[in-house]
Motif scaffolding. Structure first.
Motif, PDB file in Angstrom:
ATOM      1  N   ASP A 164     -59.978 -39.821  45.078  1.00 18.79           N
ATOM      2  CA  ASP A 164     -58.830 -40.091  45.952  1.00 18.79           C
ATOM      3  C   ASP A 164     -58.913 -41.472  46.605  1.00 18.79           C
ATOM      4  OD1 ASP A 164     -56.359 -39.448  47.077  1.00 18.79           O
ATOM      5  OD2 ASP A 164     -57.259 -38.594  48.882  1.00 18.79           O
ATOM      6  N   VAL A 165     -59.317 -42.460  45.809  1.00 14.06           N
ATOM      7  CA  VAL A 165     -59.428 -43.837  46.302  1.00 14.06           C
ATOM      8  C   VAL A 165     -58.257 -44.697  45.821  1.00 14.06           C
ATOM      9  CG1 VAL A 165     -60.909 -45.892  46.310  1.00 14.06           C
ATOM     10  CG2 VAL A 165     -61.946 -43.637  46.352  1.00 14.06           C
ATOM     11  N   VAL A 166     -57.611 -44.287  44.733  1.00 17.83           N
ATOM     12  CA  VAL A 166     -56.521 -45.067  44.134  1.00 17.83           C
ATOM     13  C   VAL A 166     -55.244 -44.914  44.963  1.00 17.83           C
ATOM     14  CG1 VAL A 166     -55.060 -45.312  42.072  1.00 17.83           C
ATOM     15  CG2 VAL A 166     -57.517 -44.859  41.836  1.00 17.83           C
ATOM     16  N   ASP A 167     -54.549 -46.038  45.157  1.00 18.11           N
ATOM     17  CA  ASP A 167     -53.284 -46.027  45.887  1.00 18.11           C
ATOM     18  C   ASP A 167     -52.079 -46.032  44.951  1.00 18.11           C
ATOM     19  OD1 ASP A 167     -54.248 -46.362  48.733  1.00 18.11           O
ATOM     20  OD2 ASP A 167     -55.235 -48.048  47.739  1.00 18.11           O
ATOM     21  N   GLU A 168     -52.199 -46.767  43.840  1.00 16.51           N
ATOM     22  CA  GLU A 168     -51.092 -46.844  42.885  1.00 16.51           C
ATOM     23  C   GLU A 168     -51.617 -46.705  41.466  1.00 16.51           C
ATOM     24  OE1 GLU A 168     -48.740 -50.384  43.440  1.00 16.51           O
ATOM     25  OE2 GLU A 168     -48.261 -49.860  45.512  1.00 16.51           O
ATOM     26  N   LEU A 169     -50.817 -46.038  40.643  1.00 14.22           N
ATOM     27  CA  LEU A 169     -51.113 -45.868  39.235  1.00 14.22           C
ATOM     28  C   LEU A 169     -49.939 -46.454  38.469  1.00 14.22           C
ATOM     29  CD1 LEU A 169     -52.871 -44.580  36.999  1.00 14.22           C
ATOM     30  CD2 LEU A 169     -51.623 -42.439  37.398  1.00 14.22           C
ATOM     31  N   LYS A 170     -50.190 -47.536  37.724  1.00 16.07           N
ATOM     32  CA  LYS A 170     -49.152 -48.209  36.954  1.00 16.07           C
ATOM     33  C   LYS A 170     -49.439 -47.985  35.481  1.00 16.07           C
ATOM     34  CE  LYS A 170     -48.142 -51.595  40.473  1.00 16.07           C
ATOM     35  NZ  LYS A 170     -47.594 -52.924  40.711  1.00 16.07           N
ATOM     36  N   LEU A 171     -48.486 -47.359  34.812  1.00 17.15           N
ATOM     37  CA  LEU A 171     -48.681 -46.996  33.418  1.00 17.15           C
ATOM     38  C   LEU A 171     -47.646 -47.677  32.543  1.00 17.15           C
ATOM     39  CD1 LEU A 171     -49.186 -43.142  33.863  1.00 17.15           C
ATOM     40  CD2 LEU A 171     -50.954 -44.928  33.749  1.00 17.15           C
ATOM     41  N   ALA A 172     -48.104 -48.182  31.421  1.00 14.60           N
ATOM     42  CA  ALA A 172     -47.226 -48.637  30.349  1.00 14.60           C
ATOM     43  C   ALA A 172     -47.466 -47.652  29.215  1.00 14.60           C
ATOM     44  CB  ALA A 172     -47.565 -50.059  29.940  1.00 14.60           C
ATOM     45  N   ILE A 173     -46.454 -46.827  28.940  1.00 15.43           N
ATOM     46  CA  ILE A 173     -46.599 -45.748  27.974  1.00 15.43           C
ATOM     47  C   ILE A 173     -45.834 -46.119  26.708  1.00 15.43           C
ATOM     48  CG2 ILE A 173     -46.242 -43.282  27.549  1.00 15.43           C
ATOM     49  CD1 ILE A 173     -46.203 -43.002  30.693  1.00 15.43           C
ATOM     50  N   GLY A 174     -46.567 -46.215  25.627  1.00 15.15           N
ATOM     51  CA  GLY A 174     -45.985 -46.659  24.366  1.00 15.15           C
ATOM     52  C   GLY A 174     -45.319 -45.547  23.590  1.00 15.15           C
ATOM     53  N   PRO A 175     -44.332 -45.896  22.778  1.00 12.55           N
ATOM     54  CA  PRO A 175     -43.613 -44.903  21.991  1.00 12.55           C
ATOM     55  C   PRO A 175     -44.346 -44.559  20.689  1.00 12.55           C
ATOM     56  CG  PRO A 175     -42.635 -47.044  21.642  1.00 12.55           C
ATOM     57  CD  PRO A 175     -43.746 -47.228  22.644  1.00 12.55           C
ATOM     58  N   MET A 176     -45.567 -44.076  20.856  1.00 12.24           N
ATOM     59  CA  MET A 176     -46.361 -43.682  19.700  1.00 12.24           C
ATOM     60  C   MET A 176     -47.348 -42.597  20.108  1.00 12.24           C
ATOM     61  SD  MET A 176     -48.002 -46.187  21.464  1.00 12.24           S
ATOM     62  CE  MET A 176     -47.216 -47.659  20.915  1.00 12.24           C
ATOM     63  N   ILE A 177     -47.808 -41.860  19.127  1.00 17.58           N
ATOM     64  CA  ILE A 177     -48.844 -40.850  19.348  1.00 17.58           C
ATOM     65  C   ILE A 177     -50.105 -41.368  18.676  1.00 17.58           C
ATOM     66  CG2 ILE A 177     -49.567 -38.486  18.840  1.00 17.58           C
ATOM     67  CD1 ILE A 177     -46.567 -37.738  19.021  1.00 17.58           C
ATOM     68  N   ALA A 178     -51.143 -41.596  19.467  1.00 17.34           N
ATOM     69  CA  ALA A 178     -52.399 -42.119  18.931  1.00 17.34           C
ATOM     70  C   ALA A 178     -53.181 -41.026  18.193  1.00 17.34           C
ATOM     71  CB  ALA A 178     -53.249 -42.732  20.029  1.00 17.34           C
ATOM     72  N   GLY A 179     -53.026 -39.793  18.659  1.00 18.35           N
ATOM     73  CA  GLY A 179     -53.684 -38.682  17.975  1.00 18.35           C
ATOM     74  C   GLY A 179     -55.090 -38.397  18.446  1.00 18.35           C
ATOM     75  N   ARG A 180     -55.871 -39.438  18.653  1.00 21.16           N
ATOM     76  CA  ARG A 180     -57.228 -39.224  19.151  1.00 21.16           C
ATOM     77  C   ARG A 180     -57.685 -40.442  19.935  1.00 21.16           C
ATOM     78  NH1 ARG A 180     -60.968 -39.268  13.795  1.00 21.16           N
ATOM     79  NH2 ARG A 180     -59.308 -39.851  12.553  1.00 21.16           N
ATOM     80  N   GLY A 181     -58.691 -40.207  20.735  1.00 24.91           N
ATOM     81  CA  GLY A 181     -59.231 -41.237  21.611  1.00 24.91           C
ATOM     82  C   GLY A 181     -59.313 -40.696  23.027  1.00 24.91           C
TER      83      GLY A 181
END
Length: 182
Positions: A127-144
């Motif tokens: 609970d230390v993070v104040d903001e979460l900025k996500l760039a979500i791509g239009p693809m399914i990586a499947g694994r990782g």
């Protein structure tokens, strides 16, 4: 008080590991990244990200990130000595969460966490993070490795979102503390 801002590139199925293998780029992503790093004067990295980036970024001409990451103060969470030198780098002495909590209390700009899945997860869980900025791509990586695996419940409030011209979802969340309501 400084903000701790996690910025991650994800596939639609939440994979954050090795985004260069599945993630593209466009002008909206550039603008979002530039706006985010403009407020940061320090970055916390994990050992794996540091090792990969210290090899790549010092000679990179990919802007605006190359100039930013090469010049910014970098704190590295590791228990072993670093194998590469990189300007403005300091190894975190002691525990990651305590270090970042202390750093948050010091004067300065925002503190970024880029890449570094384990660091981001540890700071989100604590609970230390104040903001979460996500760039979500239009693809399914499947694994990782996925960013949000094995985290406790965390309440978020979206404060900005857009879809880039090439279909990337750019979404910014504020992390709500206990008792806060979205």
């Amino acid at each position: 008080m400084r903000k701790i801002v996690v910025y991650e590139l994800l596939s639609l199925d939440g994979v954050a590991e090795a985004p260069d293998t599945f993630f593209g780029w466009d002008d909206a992503l550039d603008a979002e990244l530039a706006a985010g790093i403009a407020t940061q004067d320090a970055v916390v990295l994990g050992r794996r990200t540091y090792s990969e980036w210290a090899e790549f970024w010092p000679s990179s001409e990919i802007e605006p990130f190359a100039t930013f990451i090469n010049g910014v103060t970098k704190y590295v969470a590791t228990s072993t000595p670093l194998d590469r030198d990189w300007a403005n780098t300091t190894v975190i002495d002691g525990g990651l969460v305590e270090f970042v909590r202390d750093l948050k209390q010091q004067p300065g700009g925002d503190v970024g966490v880029h890449g570094s899945i384990s660091v981001a997860q540890a700071l989100l869980a604590a609970d230390v993070v104040d903001e979460l900025k996500l760039a979500i791509g239009p693809m399914i990586a499947g694994r990782g490795r996925r960013l949000l695996d094995s985290l406790p419940p965390i309440q978020l409030e979206s404060f900005r979102s857009e879809i880039s011209p090439t279909g990337y979802l750019l979404v910014n969340y504020r992390v709500l503390r206990q008792g806060e309501v979205a």
